[in-house]
Motif scaffolding. Structure first.
Motif, PDB file in Angstrom:
ATOM      1  N   PRO A 162       5.845  12.404  -1.859  1.00 37.88           N
ATOM      2  CA  PRO A 162       6.112  12.340  -0.340  1.00 37.88           C
ATOM      3  C   PRO A 162       6.671  11.273   0.056  1.00 37.88           C
ATOM      4  CG  PRO A 162       3.804  11.661  -1.266  1.00 37.88           C
ATOM      5  CD  PRO A 162       4.438  11.923  -2.396  1.00 37.88           C
ATOM      6  N   LEU A 163       7.357  11.299   1.100  1.00 42.91           N
ATOM      7  CA  LEU A 163       8.143  10.326   1.676  1.00 42.91           C
ATOM      8  C   LEU A 163       7.473   8.978   2.183  1.00 42.91           C
ATOM      9  CD1 LEU A 163      11.059  11.957   3.783  1.00 42.91           C
ATOM     10  CD2 LEU A 163      10.853  11.322   1.372  1.00 42.91           C
ATOM     11  N   ASP A 164       5.912   9.251   2.363  1.00 45.76           N
ATOM     12  CA  ASP A 164       5.247   8.265   2.877  1.00 45.76           C
ATOM     13  C   ASP A 164       3.793   8.634   2.768  1.00 45.76           C
ATOM     14  OD1 ASP A 164       4.276   9.578   5.097  1.00 45.76           O
ATOM     15  OD2 ASP A 164       6.232   8.959   6.157  1.00 45.76           O
ATOM     16  N   ILE A 165       2.848   7.919   3.086  1.00 47.47           N
ATOM     17  CA  ILE A 165       1.434   7.849   2.812  1.00 47.47           C
ATOM     18  C   ILE A 165       0.848   8.386   4.123  1.00 47.47           C
ATOM     19  CG2 ILE A 165       1.301   6.488   0.708  1.00 47.47           C
ATOM     20  CD1 ILE A 165      -0.117   4.288   2.892  1.00 47.47           C
ATOM     21  N   ARG A 166       1.509   8.681   5.152  1.00 46.58           N
ATOM     22  CA  ARG A 166       1.098   9.124   6.535  1.00 46.58           C
ATOM     23  C   ARG A 166      -0.233  10.215   6.465  1.00 46.58           C
ATOM     24  NH1 ARG A 166       3.206   7.830  11.453  1.00 46.58           N
ATOM     25  NH2 ARG A 166       2.519   9.056  13.035  1.00 46.58           N
ATOM     26  N   GLU A 167       0.327  11.425   5.909  1.00 41.55           N
ATOM     27  CA  GLU A 167      -0.813  12.473   5.948  1.00 41.55           C
ATOM     28  C   GLU A 167      -2.112  12.083   4.822  1.00 41.55           C
ATOM     29  OE1 GLU A 167      -0.811  17.151   4.663  1.00 41.55           O
ATOM     30  OE2 GLU A 167       1.239  16.124   4.949  1.00 41.55           O
ATOM     31  N   ALA A 168      -1.794  11.563   3.745  1.00 42.04           N
ATOM     32  CA  ALA A 168      -2.833  11.257   2.867  1.00 42.04           C
ATOM     33  C   ALA A 168      -3.818  10.554   3.489  1.00 42.04           C
ATOM     34  CB  ALA A 168      -2.342  10.835   1.635  1.00 42.04           C
ATOM     35  N   LEU A 169      -3.326   9.070   4.248  1.00 37.53           N
ATOM     36  CA  LEU A 169      -3.991   8.073   4.503  1.00 37.53           C
ATOM     37  C   LEU A 169      -4.837   8.538   5.843  1.00 37.53           C
ATOM     38  CD1 LEU A 169      -5.063   5.442   4.140  1.00 37.53           C
ATOM     39  CD2 LEU A 169      -3.248   4.440   5.368  1.00 37.53           C
ATOM     40  N   GLN A 170      -4.400   9.060   6.592  1.00 40.19           N
ATOM     41  CA  GLN A 170      -4.949   9.795   7.880  1.00 40.19           C
ATOM     42  C   GLN A 170      -6.038  10.783   7.501  1.00 40.19           C
ATOM     43  OE1 GLN A 170      -4.626   9.700  11.262  1.00 40.19           O
ATOM     44  NE2 GLN A 170      -3.769   7.719  10.521  1.00 40.19           N
ATOM     45  N   GLN A 171      -5.881  11.653   6.472  1.00 36.60           N
ATOM     46  CA  GLN A 171      -7.091  12.525   5.924  1.00 36.60           C
ATOM     47  C   GLN A 171      -8.266  11.764   5.657  1.00 36.60           C
ATOM     48  OE1 GLN A 171      -5.449  14.855   2.921  1.00 36.60           O
ATOM     49  NE2 GLN A 171      -4.448  16.321   4.271  1.00 36.60           N
ATOM     50  N   GLN A 172      -7.918  10.504   4.858  1.00 40.22           N
ATOM     51  CA  GLN A 172      -9.035   9.682   4.742  1.00 40.22           C
ATOM     52  C   GLN A 172      -9.737   9.107   5.939  1.00 40.22           C
ATOM     53  OE1 GLN A 172     -10.326   9.139   1.425  1.00 40.22           O
ATOM     54  NE2 GLN A 172      -9.159  10.865   0.744  1.00 40.22           N
ATOM     55  N   ILE A 173      -9.049   8.605   6.860  1.00 43.82           N
ATOM     56  CA  ILE A 173      -9.426   7.943   8.089  1.00 43.82           C
ATOM     57  C   ILE A 173     -10.302   8.955   8.756  1.00 43.82           C
ATOM     58  CG2 ILE A 173      -8.824   6.685  10.359  1.00 43.82           C
ATOM     59  CD1 ILE A 173      -6.697   5.425   8.569  1.00 43.82           C
ATOM     60  N   ARG A 174      -9.794  10.156   9.187  1.00 39.85           N
ATOM     61  CA  ARG A 174     -10.533  11.075   9.878  1.00 39.85           C
ATOM     62  C   ARG A 174     -11.840  11.755   9.189  1.00 39.85           C
ATOM     63  NH1 ARG A 174      -4.947  13.137  10.766  1.00 39.85           N
ATOM     64  NH2 ARG A 174      -5.343  14.645   9.113  1.00 39.85           N
ATOM     65  N   ALA A 175     -11.821  11.567   7.769  1.00 42.84           N
ATOM     66  CA  ALA A 175     -13.050  12.115   7.147  1.00 42.84           C
ATOM     67  C   ALA A 175     -14.275  11.626   7.701  1.00 42.84           C
ATOM     68  CB  ALA A 175     -12.912  11.858   5.602  1.00 42.84           C
ATOM     69  N   LEU A 176     -14.347  10.320   7.850  1.00 46.65           N
ATOM     70  CA  LEU A 176     -15.828   9.866   8.061  1.00 46.65           C
ATOM     71  C   LEU A 176     -15.727   8.382   9.012  1.00 46.65           C
ATOM     72  CD1 LEU A 176     -17.955   9.951   4.733  1.00 46.65           C
ATOM     73  CD2 LEU A 176     -18.309  11.419   7.029  1.00 46.65           C
ATOM     74  N   PRO A 177     -16.474   8.284  10.084  1.00 44.76           N
ATOM     75  CA  PRO A 177     -16.344   7.272  10.807  1.00 44.76           C
ATOM     76  C   PRO A 177     -16.601   5.677  10.110  1.00 44.76           C
ATOM     77  CG  PRO A 177     -18.372   8.295  11.548  1.00 44.76           C
ATOM     78  CD  PRO A 177     -17.624   9.207  10.299  1.00 44.76           C
ATOM     79  N   LEU A 187       0.788  -1.113  -0.038  1.00 44.02           N
ATOM     80  CA  LEU A 187      -0.067  -0.053  -0.017  1.00 44.02           C
ATOM     81  C   LEU A 187       0.803   1.355  -0.019  1.00 44.02           C
ATOM     82  CD1 LEU A 187      -3.056   0.940   0.204  1.00 44.02           C
ATOM     83  CD2 LEU A 187      -2.858   0.945   2.732  1.00 44.02           C
ATOM     84  N   ALA A 188       1.910   1.283   0.733  1.00 42.66           N
ATOM     85  CA  ALA A 188       2.640   2.501   0.935  1.00 42.66           C
ATOM     86  C   ALA A 188       3.279   2.889  -0.282  1.00 42.66           C
ATOM     87  CB  ALA A 188       3.602   2.491   1.949  1.00 42.66           C
ATOM     88  N   GLU A 189       3.985   1.916  -0.969  1.00 45.11           N
ATOM     89  CA  GLU A 189       4.545   2.402  -2.189  1.00 45.11           C
ATOM     90  C   GLU A 189       3.746   2.647  -3.399  1.00 45.11           C
ATOM     91  OE1 GLU A 189       8.046   2.929  -2.347  1.00 45.11           O
ATOM     92  OE2 GLU A 189       7.872   2.393  -0.427  1.00 45.11           O
ATOM     93  N   ALA A 190       2.413   2.023  -3.594  1.00 47.48           N
ATOM     94  CA  ALA A 190       1.573   2.492  -4.314  1.00 47.48           C
ATOM     95  C   ALA A 190       1.170   3.787  -4.304  1.00 47.48           C
ATOM     96  CB  ALA A 190       0.487   1.580  -4.139  1.00 47.48           C
ATOM     97  N   GLY A 191       0.911   4.260  -2.935  1.00 50.80           N
ATOM     98  CA  GLY A 191       0.438   5.661  -2.457  1.00 50.80           C
ATOM     99  C   GLY A 191       1.682   6.734  -3.025  1.00 50.80           C
TER     100      GLY A 191
END
Length: 706
Positions: free
Chosen positions: A435-450, A285-289
């Motif tokens: 980017p160096l990783d997917i941390r910020e992008a994935l966290q945005q998705q997880i926080r968006a909706l429960p 997942l990380a490298e794809a992102g």
């Protein structure tokens, strides 16, 4: 149509059950969404709170529907442990990271609770082949076994679907490269008359690298949208409508991140409506992102644009501009950029990754980059004059402006927290900023909706918190589960690390690997993989191995990656057991050869990341700036996961037996070797080559008929 041979076999062996489940069910009728376009999706009954776990326990029970569907089915404690953890995450709308060893049956461990939960589910996989396997085989059979009226849909990226408008353009194009392309186009045209999905995977033997595919598929840049004359029959839009009407949709990681970056894949509309998102093969997942969350400018992009410009200009506005001259100027600028980026590199085989600093300051590179923007300026002006004549010209004008803007952007310094590099191959050059990783992008998705988020793979780390995966993904607070493989590795597998072997940095190391591999292959009678960490080692070992086998008087077949397409190479290996297959990165994972067809895996050296890779260097600098040990926290962690992946090719079912050989004395002699050995399945060690060959001879003897 028979289901395609999957890139990844089921992680559950036949003993897990459901392998021959509902053998009478026709794979020719995949369970695509069947509602009319735009029809409302009737809600399924969701499991009452607190009852999902009980429903999952009942489904996996000895008297449950899975057992009733397949008399060979046997409940497995590890599979049940993972399934109940997934059920709990679905009920709590929590984030779960689950590592499940080979043989656990993780596919059914997440599918059963997801189907029983009653909500809408997005399942993302690593490859299109695994998508097809889930959609065409696993899900229909599982839904039938559970007696669930679930609507399923398959959604891939644009490049997987036939574009009817571009097919019409290609039919009249004057730029088809050769007669083979003409024959391929004719074959696609015949198939287009009968296909319902437009998915090019239906065409057996059509290589994804075929040059005709870009001519008959769309991209975000050249799609005309609602202005397209074939809009109502568009296969991409049909697939998206089916996805929005379905209960469970199967996508892939690249599509997920492409949508996050471009908002163009249909996932953006889909994700807010799902109750759970499940990512299988999450280690990719990380490298794809990282690949999709950055920006790229490729010489191939500009050349494709120039060819579209020429074809459409001559078809729809011949004589209104110097289309051949404009296209030639853009193509020439792209080739000059490629030459400037490659510099002194010649006779490239494969792709070389260069630091941005190696080329960006060179005057010829800066001039070539500016030359791309300069070549596109008159193109944009000419297109503006004819833009109202056709939607095709509107899209071409937008593409010209976007490419010029991207060239100008790469002439400026990179954004903070991003890294740039240059990929150079024999025919193309790509400028990349990521980017160096997917941390910020994935966290945005997880926080968006429960909603529930489940990430699973056979290899996600080496500690209980699975930090190799959770840290770069920003999942520090996720629930973590590690479920070990049920296979008896101690009894069925052996690990051999030859002592006194040349070190990996010594010139004679590849030759020594070939010599040892030949002796082991002779003892076993073929049935070997030799996995290399670099293409250079692949070529050296692939050239030396036939000579070594000939010297031993053994006519074993040697198959080397790159000689033929990957799937064809694997088919040859399976068809001729007395074979040795030499493969690099693409054979380290996603290859499933159960039984005695593969009983020895040789790994040339420990798979540490290349220290001069620009992305690796940037990650190392970040760790060091944080006061951490980059070697322990990054290099060894990456090697542990990769080594685990490569070793995973050996034992694929409960009855498999084999030998793993790692031709790197550091695994036995260096202080970090213990950590890497602990990451491997608990195989019994052998002391020397005599003991290793004796084990292989025993395996060979056991294959003989009584």
């Amino acid at each position: 149509m028979n289901p395609p041979l999957p890139e990844h076999g089921l992680d559950s062996p036949p003993e897990d059950g459901l392998d021959d489940l509902l053998a009478g069910a026709s794979d020719a009728q995949p369970a695509r969404a069947t509602a009319p376009a735009g029809a409302a999706r009737p809600a399924r009954a969701a499991a009452a709170p607190g009852t999902l776990r009980e429903a999952v326990l009942a489904a996996f029970g000895a008297a449950g529907p899975l057992a009733a569907a397949d008399p060979r089915y046997q409940p497995r404690e590890a599979q049940l442990e993972m399934a109940t953890a997934v059920a709990q995450a679905l009920e709590d709308r929590a984030v779960l990271v689950a590592e499940a060893g080979t043989g656990v049956g993780k596919t059914f461990a997440y599918l059963v609770p997801a189907l029983l939960a009653g909500g809408r589910v997005l399942v993302s996989t690593a490859t299109k082949s695994l998508q097809d396997q889930l959609f065409l085989r696993d899900l229909p059979r599982l839904c039938e076994a559970l007696q669930l009226p679930v609507r399923l849909a398959l959604l891939k990226g644009r490049a997987s679907y036939l574009c009817l408008h571009r097919l019409e353009q290609a039919r009249h194009a004057e730029t088809l490269p050769d007669r083979r392309a003409v024959r391929t186009l004719a074959r696609i045209e015949r198939w287009a008359q009968g296909t319902d999905s437009g998915d090019l995977a239906e065409l057996d033997g059509l290589d994804e690298r075929n040059p005709v595919i870009p001519l008959v598929t769309s991209t975000r840049e050249n799609c005309l949208g609602a202005d397209c004359p074939a809009w109502r029959r568009c296969h991409v839009m049909k697939a998206r409508r089916e996805a929005l009407a379905a209960d469970l949709v199967v996508v892939n990681h690249h599509l997920f991140f492409a949508d996050m970056s471009l908002r163009d894949s249909g996932v953006a509309e889909l994700l807010p409506s799902v109750d759970a998102a499940i990512f299988d093969e999450a280690h990719q997942l990380a490298e794809a992102g990282v690949a999709f969350l950055g920006a790229t400018l490729g010489s191939g992009q500009v050349i494709d644009f120039a060819r579209d410009l020429l074809a459409i200009g001559l078809q729809q506005a011949r004589g209104q501009a110097d289309w051949p001259g404009l296209a030639a100027g853009a193509e020439r600028a792209a080739r000059e950029l490629r030459l400037a980026g490659a510099g002194s590199l010649r006779d490239l085989r494969g792709t070389v990754k260069l630091r941005w600093e190696e080329r960006s300051a060179a005057p010829d590179f800066a001039a070539a980059l500016a030359g791309v923007a300069a070549a596109l300026a008159p193109v944009a002006a000419s297109l503006q004059d004819v833009e109202e004549a056709s939607p095709d010209f509107t899209r071409l004008a937008e593409r010209a402006r976007q490419l010029a803007a991207r060239a100008a952007g790469f002439a400026e310094p990179p954004a903070e927290g991003r890294v740039r590099w240059i990929d150079v191959s024999a025919h193309q050059l790509r400028l990349v900023e990521s980017p160096l990783d997917i941390r910020e992008a994935l966290q945005q998705q997880i926080r968006a909706l429960p909603r529930a988020w489940v990430f699973t793979s056979a290899t996600l780390g080496e500690d209980e918190r699975l930090r190799w995966f959770t840290e770069p993904a920003g999942l520090d607070d996720a629930r973590c589960l590690r479920v070990g493989s049920p296979f008896d590795y101690a009894a069925h597998a052996r690990l051999y690390v030859p002592r006194g072997f040349p070190k990996p940095n010594e010139s004679r190391h590849p030759a020594a690997v070939a010599e040892l591999s030949a002796r082991l292959a002779v003892a076993l009678g073929g049935r070997c993989f030799v996995l290399t960490t670099t293409l250079r080692a692949l070529r050296a070992i692939g050239e030396a191995l036939p000579r070594e086998l000939e010297a031993l008087g053994q006519p074993l077949q040697v198959l080397v990656q790159g000689e033929v397409p990957k799937r064809q190479l694997l088919d040859r290996f399976l068809a001729e057991p007395r074979s040795v297959l030499v493969g690099s990165q693409s054979f380290w994972e996603g290859i499933d050869v159960p039984g005695d067809a593969l009983q020895c895996v040789v790994i040339d050296k420990l798979p540490f990341p290349p220290p001069n890779d620009p992305l690796v260097e940037a990650r190392v600098r970040r760790l060091e700036a944080q006061g951490r040990n980059a070697f322990a926290d990054y290099f060894v962690a990456e090697a542990a996961v990769s080594l685990k992946q490569g070793a995973g090719r050996l034992i694929r079912s409960e009855s498999d037996r084999g030998l793993l050989v790692v031709c790197d004395p550091r695994l036995a002699g260096m202080h970090y070797g213990r950590r890497l050995r602990d990451a491997l399945p608990p195989m019994a060690p052998v002391a020397d080559e005599a003991e290793a060959t004796a084990w292989l001879a025993r395996l060979a003897a056991d294959r003989l008929p009584w």
